[in-house]
Design an enzyme around this catalytic site. Sequence first.
Site, mmCIF file in Angstrom:
data_model
loop_
_atom_site.group_PDB
_atom_site.id
_atom_site.type_symbol
_atom_site.label_atom_id
_atom_site.label_comp_id
_atom_site.label_asym_id
_atom_site.label_seq_id
_atom_site.Cartn_x
_atom_site.Cartn_y
_atom_site.Cartn_z
ATOM 1 C CG ASP A 37 69.496 120.996 68.273
ATOM 2 O OD1 ASP A 37 68.967 120.060 67.635
ATOM 3 O OD2 ASP A 37 69.459 122.173 67.890
ATOM 4 C CG HIS B 204 76.244 120.224 63.136
ATOM 5 N ND1 HIS B 204 76.057 121.239 64.047
ATOM 6 C CD2 HIS B 204 74.973 119.905 62.712
ATOM 7 C CE1 HIS B 204 74.769 121.541 64.147
ATOM 8 N NE2 HIS B 204 74.087 120.733 63.353
ATOM 9 N NE ARG B 205 72.959 120.551 67.178
ATOM 10 C CZ ARG B 205 73.657 121.598 67.595
ATOM 11 N NH1 ARG B 205 74.773 121.417 68.279
ATOM 12 N NH2 ARG B 205 73.264 122.830 67.322
ATOM 13 N NE ARG C 101 66.422 119.513 58.202
ATOM 14 C CZ ARG C 101 67.208 120.393 58.827
ATOM 15 N NH1 ARG C 101 68.332 120.820 58.234
ATOM 16 N NH2 ARG C 101 66.879 120.847 60.024
ATOM 17 C CB SER D 53 117.240 93.875 63.705
ATOM 18 O OG SER D 53 117.245 92.610 64.301
ATOM 19 C CB THR E 185 116.126 94.469 76.522
ATOM 20 O OG1 THR E 185 116.348 93.238 75.838
ATOM 21 C CG2 THR E 185 116.526 94.319 77.980
ATOM 22 C CB SER F 236 119.020 98.824 68.356
ATOM 23 O OG SER F 236 117.613 98.832 68.455
ATOM 24 C CG ASP G 109 73.651 125.858 59.118
ATOM 25 O OD1 ASP G 109 74.171 125.122 58.266
ATOM 26 O OD2 ASP G 109 72.708 125.504 59.842
ATOM 27 C CE LYS H 291 73.268 122.168 60.113
ATOM 28 N NZ LYS H 291 72.769 122.837 58.898
ATOM 29 C CB SER I 80 62.033 122.927 70.033
ATOM 30 O OG SER I 80 62.348 121.619 69.629
ATOM 31 C CE LYS J 119 113.081 97.493 67.271
ATOM 32 N NZ LYS J 119 114.286 96.741 66.823
ATOM 33 C CB SER K 255 69.376 129.251 67.376
ATOM 34 O OG SER K 255 69.358 127.856 67.193
ATOM 35 C CD GLU L 20 71.049 119.711 61.179
ATOM 36 O OE1 GLU L 20 71.365 120.881 61.425
ATOM 37 O OE2 GLU L 20 70.239 119.080 61.903
ATOM 38 C CG ASN M 260 71.140 119.758 55.738
ATOM 39 O OD1 ASN M 260 69.929 119.866 55.601
ATOM 40 N ND2 ASN M 260 71.685 118.764 56.420
ATOM 41 N N GLY N 204 114.045 101.568 66.275
ATOM 42 C CA GLY N 204 115.453 101.320 66.029
ATOM 43 C C GLY N 204 115.669 100.065 65.212
#
Length: 646
Positions: A319, A391-392, A125, A442, A448, A444, A51, A417, A200, A446, A25, A347, A95, A440
């Site tokens: 916002d 964006h928000r 808009r 089969s 356990t 190996s 923007d 934006k 606002s 892993k 802004s 937006e 936008n 790893g």
Amino acid sequence: MTMDFIDLPPMLDATGQVRLPGSKSISNRTLLLAALAEGRTEIRDLLASDDVERMLDALRTLGVSWAREGDSDHYRVDGVAGPFPVKAADLFLGNAGTAFRPLTAALALSGGEYRLTGVARMHERPIGDLVDGLRQVGANVRYLGVEGFPPLHILPAAIRPGGMLRVRGDVSSQFLTALLMALPLTGTQTTIEVVGELISKPYISITLDLMARFGVEVQREGWTRFTVPGGARYRSPGTLFVEGDASSASYFLAAGAIGGGPVRVEGVGRSSIQGDVRFAEALAELGARVDIGDNWIEARAPESGRLKAFDLDLNHIPDAAMTLAVAALFADGPCTLRNIASWRVKETDRIAAMAKELRKVGAAVEEGADFLRVTPPAKLVPAAIDTYDDHRMAMCFSLVSLGGCRVRINEPKCVNKTFPTYFECFASITRPVPVIAIDGPSASGKGTVAARVAAALGYHYLDSGSLYRLVALAARRAELSLDDEPALAALAACLPARFSAARVMLDDEDVTDAIRSETCSVGASRVAALPAVRAALLGRQHDYRRAPGLVAEGRDMGSIVFPDATVKIFLTATVEARAQRRYKQLMEKGMGASMESLLKDLHERDARDAARTVAPLKKLPDAVLLDTTKVDVEQAVGFVLDRVRS
């Protein structure tokens, strides 16, 4: 980050410090005022965003000379001391409402012919109230499409100096801002009367403050009458610093309030001219612990650990209020956001979009013309969030990850934006749930080792190799065809599987032995070939990532499923050692076995795994190799724990 989405893992907490980008802004208002002013303006800390790029491009097209200092965020603008010198131009403004609305007013009073267009959403808009206000002083503004909406065609006109004009204040404060900034171009005193409630108001305060810095003092009678003095001219203040963006601060302050904190934002504080700093007050009402200085704000979680339910009028921070809608997911009861009708013309239709996406993560939501009521779920649900090129929406919903829930943000580049580095900054203050990935071949060891490591750390455990067998077992029990890919994918996506030590549970049933049957083995091979099932199980595996951490074992844990794993271990052993282990396991279960067939089977499986098109089995560069040929289980577990703890 990809172009299409970014996946955020569940986060443990949030703490740290963020330097905010410049306010959108303030940036676009300052650029326009500097362009219309007499003299050169040095602008420091200008926001780098889509923007602002739209505004800079437009100003250059309109004959305004500006330059950037190297790769910095410092700019030099040489003002034109009045209306724009270029009297014919076509401008595309994307936008960017903070560029489109003020430029419309300034161009309408510049005596030229201009066409202003944007993206499809910009053409949805409303701008009719601004156009009506401009026509009251004689401007010639025509609609090129739907009445009351962009695109616009501006033609030269005889401006009627002075007098009174009226503008609605209950749709967007940008209409009043645009008129206020443009009217000094007429050189005569003009009074604007606001019809209806002015929304606002803090954004109008920003406008008035910046106009004063450029030498034009507007007389204000409450929030209903504004008088621009006759003979007013903009003059450069020399150097102007752009504050950090207070709206962007809201995401990080909320992260501190939700994720423990403290999180500090720098660039806004007690001395800020932006109304959205009052988001900190709203957080404090929710029980968050908030501290504020002249140029910083810090937030941390409530003493109780959970935010309080709220019912707030948020007209003054529209916002930043979006962040509160997502923060409501972490409150101790239903929350109501009131007086937010302006969300409908942003937006995107933010009330509708927010309601739809909040429902995806499990919330119950009621929406009205100007309110939103959010009832938080008992447990958040993983979801893919659509952002609507807003964006928000993208930034707000990143906070869902602080609820121990993974979240996908679609089209994340929409943050360009206002905050192109948002996700990098968010990552800098959040700590993902850790994952120990053990891959790893089969046999190996892993499985356990992974189960033992998980138990030692108090982490969750994932035996990924069992998931396809579980899908096959569940499908057979549900009498589903193994060729019905959509039904199998739906089954896989919500598979109620748990892993406890060496046991595999389906709902509350121990199916450790059942999934080792020949029928399940054959079925697992068939369902594993279905892309939709693999995709569903990828998401299902991600769901096992929960606080305080996860130990995941398989053949692609570190490469495909958890590429961001905190620690990656690759277990291996000679084929002979693995065959011997498998032989011993089978004999202990009373099952016959042949060493020759076991060796042959492991050789063939290793070859298939290494030749896979997707994620072939191999040690990753960032994985630690552990050869268990001559290492027992206790030593292997100790090795992994040492790596984790170091």
